[in-house]
Enzyme design. Sequence first.
Site, PDB file in Angstrom:
ATOM      1  N   TYR A  70       0.826  -1.212   0.000  1.00  0.00           N
ATOM      2  CA  TYR A  70       0.000   0.000   0.000  1.00  0.00           C
ATOM      3  C   TYR A  70       0.860   1.262   0.000  1.00  0.00           C
ATOM      4  O   TYR A  70       0.502   2.267  -0.612  1.00  0.00           O
ATOM      5  CB  TYR A  70      -1.004  -0.008   1.165  1.00  0.00           C
ATOM      6  CG  TYR A  70      -2.228  -0.819   0.799  1.00  0.00           C
ATOM      7  CD1 TYR A  70      -3.260  -0.264   0.047  1.00  0.00           C
ATOM      8  CD2 TYR A  70      -2.331  -2.161   1.147  1.00  0.00           C
ATOM      9  CE1 TYR A  70      -4.356  -1.016  -0.333  1.00  0.00           C
ATOM     10  CE2 TYR A  70      -3.424  -2.917   0.777  1.00  0.00           C
ATOM     11  CZ  TYR A  70      -4.435  -2.341   0.032  1.00  0.00           C
ATOM     12  OH  TYR A  70      -5.514  -3.084  -0.362  1.00  0.00           O
ATOM     13  N   HIS A 122     -15.324   1.932  -1.788  1.00  0.00           N
ATOM     14  CA  HIS A 122     -14.269   1.055  -1.275  1.00  0.00           C
ATOM     15  C   HIS A 122     -13.268   1.788  -0.377  1.00  0.00           C
ATOM     16  O   HIS A 122     -12.180   1.277  -0.133  1.00  0.00           O
ATOM     17  CB  HIS A 122     -13.554   0.364  -2.444  1.00  0.00           C
ATOM     18  CG  HIS A 122     -14.461  -0.577  -3.198  1.00  0.00           C
ATOM     19  ND1 HIS A 122     -14.157  -1.072  -4.439  1.00  0.00           N
ATOM     20  CD2 HIS A 122     -15.661  -1.106  -2.866  1.00  0.00           C
ATOM     21  CE1 HIS A 122     -15.143  -1.868  -4.848  1.00  0.00           C
ATOM     22  NE2 HIS A 122     -16.068  -1.897  -3.915  1.00  0.00           N
ATOM     23  N   ASN A 220     -15.923   2.649 -21.955  1.00  0.00           N
ATOM     24  CA  ASN A 220     -14.887   1.658 -21.627  1.00  0.00           C
ATOM     25  C   ASN A 220     -14.238   1.225 -22.942  1.00  0.00           C
ATOM     26  O   ASN A 220     -14.946   0.973 -23.910  1.00  0.00           O
ATOM     27  CB  ASN A 220     -15.545   0.438 -20.937  1.00  0.00           C
ATOM     28  CG  ASN A 220     -14.544  -0.439 -20.214  1.00  0.00           C
ATOM     29  OD1 ASN A 220     -13.478  -0.734 -20.738  1.00  0.00           O
ATOM     30  ND2 ASN A 220     -14.903  -0.868 -19.014  1.00  0.00           N
ATOM     31  N   PRO A 221     -12.933   1.132 -22.990  1.00  0.00           N
ATOM     32  CA  PRO A 221     -12.308   0.662 -24.240  1.00  0.00           C
ATOM     33  C   PRO A 221     -12.624  -0.798 -24.552  1.00  0.00           C
ATOM     34  O   PRO A 221     -12.546  -1.210 -25.711  1.00  0.00           O
ATOM     35  CB  PRO A 221     -10.802   0.842 -24.007  1.00  0.00           C
ATOM     36  CG  PRO A 221     -10.617   1.170 -22.583  1.00  0.00           C
ATOM     37  CD  PRO A 221     -11.941   1.511 -21.976  1.00  0.00           C
TER      38      PRO A 221
HETATM   39  P1  OAD Z   1     -10.962  -3.449 -13.085  1.00  0.00           P
HETATM   40  O1  OAD Z   1      -9.470  -3.474 -13.165  1.00  0.00           O
HETATM   41  O2  OAD Z   1     -11.672  -4.706 -12.746  1.00  0.00           O
HETATM   42  O3  OAD Z   1     -11.536  -2.930 -14.462  1.00  0.00           O
HETATM   43  C1  OAD Z   1     -11.000  -1.787 -15.086  1.00  0.00           C
HETATM   44  C2  OAD Z   1     -11.851  -1.466 -16.299  1.00  0.00           C
HETATM   45  O4  OAD Z   1     -11.380  -0.238 -16.834  1.00  0.00           O
HETATM   46  C3  OAD Z   1     -11.764  -2.509 -17.416  1.00  0.00           C
HETATM   47  O5  OAD Z   1     -13.080  -2.829 -17.866  1.00  0.00           O
HETATM   48  C4  OAD Z   1     -10.975  -1.789 -18.516  1.00  0.00           C
HETATM   49  O6  OAD Z   1     -11.385  -2.168 -19.824  1.00  0.00           O
HETATM   50  C5  OAD Z   1     -11.327  -0.355 -18.244  1.00  0.00           C
HETATM   51  N1  OAD Z   1     -10.326   0.619 -18.709  1.00  0.00           N
HETATM   52  C6  OAD Z   1      -8.991   0.435 -18.895  1.00  0.00           C
HETATM   53  N2  OAD Z   1      -8.426   1.580 -19.320  1.00  0.00           N
HETATM   54  C7  OAD Z   1      -9.418   2.507 -19.392  1.00  0.00           C
HETATM   55  C8  OAD Z   1      -9.483   3.893 -19.762  1.00  0.00           C
HETATM   56  N3  OAD Z   1      -8.392   4.558 -20.136  1.00  0.00           N
HETATM   57  N4  OAD Z   1     -10.684   4.523 -19.711  1.00  0.00           N
HETATM   58  C9  OAD Z   1     -11.810   3.856 -19.326  1.00  0.00           C
HETATM   59  N5  OAD Z   1     -11.818   2.560 -18.976  1.00  0.00           N
HETATM   60  C10 OAD Z   1     -10.636   1.892 -19.003  1.00  0.00           C
HETATM   61  O7  OAD Z   1     -11.339  -2.276 -12.062  1.00  0.00           O
HETATM   62  P2  OAD Z   1     -12.714  -2.007 -11.294  1.00  0.00           P
HETATM   63  O8  OAD Z   1     -13.874  -2.409 -12.135  1.00  0.00           O
HETATM   64  O9  OAD Z   1     -12.655  -0.638 -10.779  1.00  0.00           O
HETATM   65  O10 OAD Z   1     -11.775  -3.443  -5.160  1.00  0.00           O
HETATM   66  O11 OAD Z   1     -12.572  -3.043 -10.097  1.00  0.00           O
HETATM   67  C11 OAD Z   1     -13.514  -3.022  -9.067  1.00  0.00           C
HETATM   68  C12 OAD Z   1     -12.862  -3.376  -7.771  1.00  0.00           C
HETATM   69  O12 OAD Z   1     -12.100  -4.580  -7.905  1.00  0.00           O
HETATM   70  C13 OAD Z   1     -11.833  -2.380  -7.275  1.00  0.00           C
HETATM   71  O13 OAD Z   1     -12.422  -1.279  -6.605  1.00  0.00           O
HETATM   72  C14 OAD Z   1     -11.003  -3.204  -6.352  1.00  0.00           C
HETATM   73  C15 OAD Z   1     -10.850  -4.441  -7.172  1.00  0.00           C
HETATM   74  O14 OAD Z   1     -10.657  -5.612  -6.457  1.00  0.00           O
HETATM   75  C16 OAD Z   1     -11.182  -3.477  -3.975  1.00  0.00           C
HETATM   76  O15 OAD Z   1      -9.980  -3.333  -3.826  1.00  0.00           O
HETATM   77  C17 OAD Z   1     -12.142  -3.715  -2.864  1.00  0.00           C
END
Ligand code: OAD
Length: 264
Positions: A70, A122, A220-221
């Site tokens: 962290y 979160h 989302n890409p």
């Molecule tokens: P993810 O890493 O699961 O997903 C990221 C998303 O962002 C993917 O669908 C990518 O396609 C998209 N992406 C990548 N680059 C991008 C850009 N430049 N612009 C827009 N979208 C883009 O992340 P989260 O969905 O946020 O939880 O994950 C949810 C939770 O899972 C997090 O908060 C974390 C993790 O475990 C905890 O730590 C509790």
Amino acid sequence: MNSGELPPDLVDCLRSARHVAVLTGAGVSAESGIPTFRDAQTGLWEKHDPMQLASPEGFEADPKLVWDWYQWRRKLLAETSPNAGHEALAEMAQHFDSFVLVTQNVDGLHERAGSKGVLELHGNIRRNICSRTFKPISENWMAEHAERRPPPSPHHPDGFARPDVVWFGEALDEATLEAAFAAAADCDLMLVAGTAGAVQPAASLPSIAHRAGARVLDVNPAATDISRSADWYLAGPGTQWLPTLARTAGDASRGPAGTGGEDL
Ligand code: OAD
């Protein structure tokens, strides 16, 4: 479709919507240099075991390893800034009667871009809490014990300082979650950006909005289940589409649909 073109019915929706809810995920911070969780090659959970680094059991087993991870993420954050996507969302808020920004991100970049009242589902990585009592730990205490990894807790003899983020197996803050559900149920338009939609309960917010009659837009890409069930899916990064959406909402707020957004 390039960034200057939005579907006409989406432009109409941006012009007529009064209540907007937004759900963001790690993708909106990707262009600030913060790694996402699930993107192939670069995602944090591609390289690290989430149960080791983001669970109470992992922290219990090796507090130093988790603390150091962290601290690495905090250092990364200190070197970054909000991007055009964060800034567009902060700007967009002023064009609607209500605008509730719900984020799964713990990086605080939405606030740094000027967004107000952000619902951080979160938690926030900059704050620290006691690993035993979950009570907040002051920055002064942290500074005084910075050489310890992790620092001890002032609240419990067996406790350590840990980041104020939700780990796997832990409950979300109830009031924050209720406010997020209410915003989803009460909006005309739900804008989703940068989330894979893989983690509940955040991932259910778009369908709550949809069931309550709102239109859903996903940016989302890479297409996800949320993109596939959304009314509109804009394929591309947040820095491409969010400024376009903010500009369009701004034009709309200067005049009703059909006036070309001119001052009346
Ligand atoms: P993810 O890493 O699961 O997903 C990221 C998303 O962002 C993917 O669908 C990518 O396609 C998209 N992406 C990548 N680059 C991008 C850009 N430049 N612009 C827009 N979208 C883009 O992340 P989260 O969905 O946020 O939880 O994950 C949810 C939770 O899972 C997090 O908060 C974390 C993790 O475990 C905890 O730590 C509790």
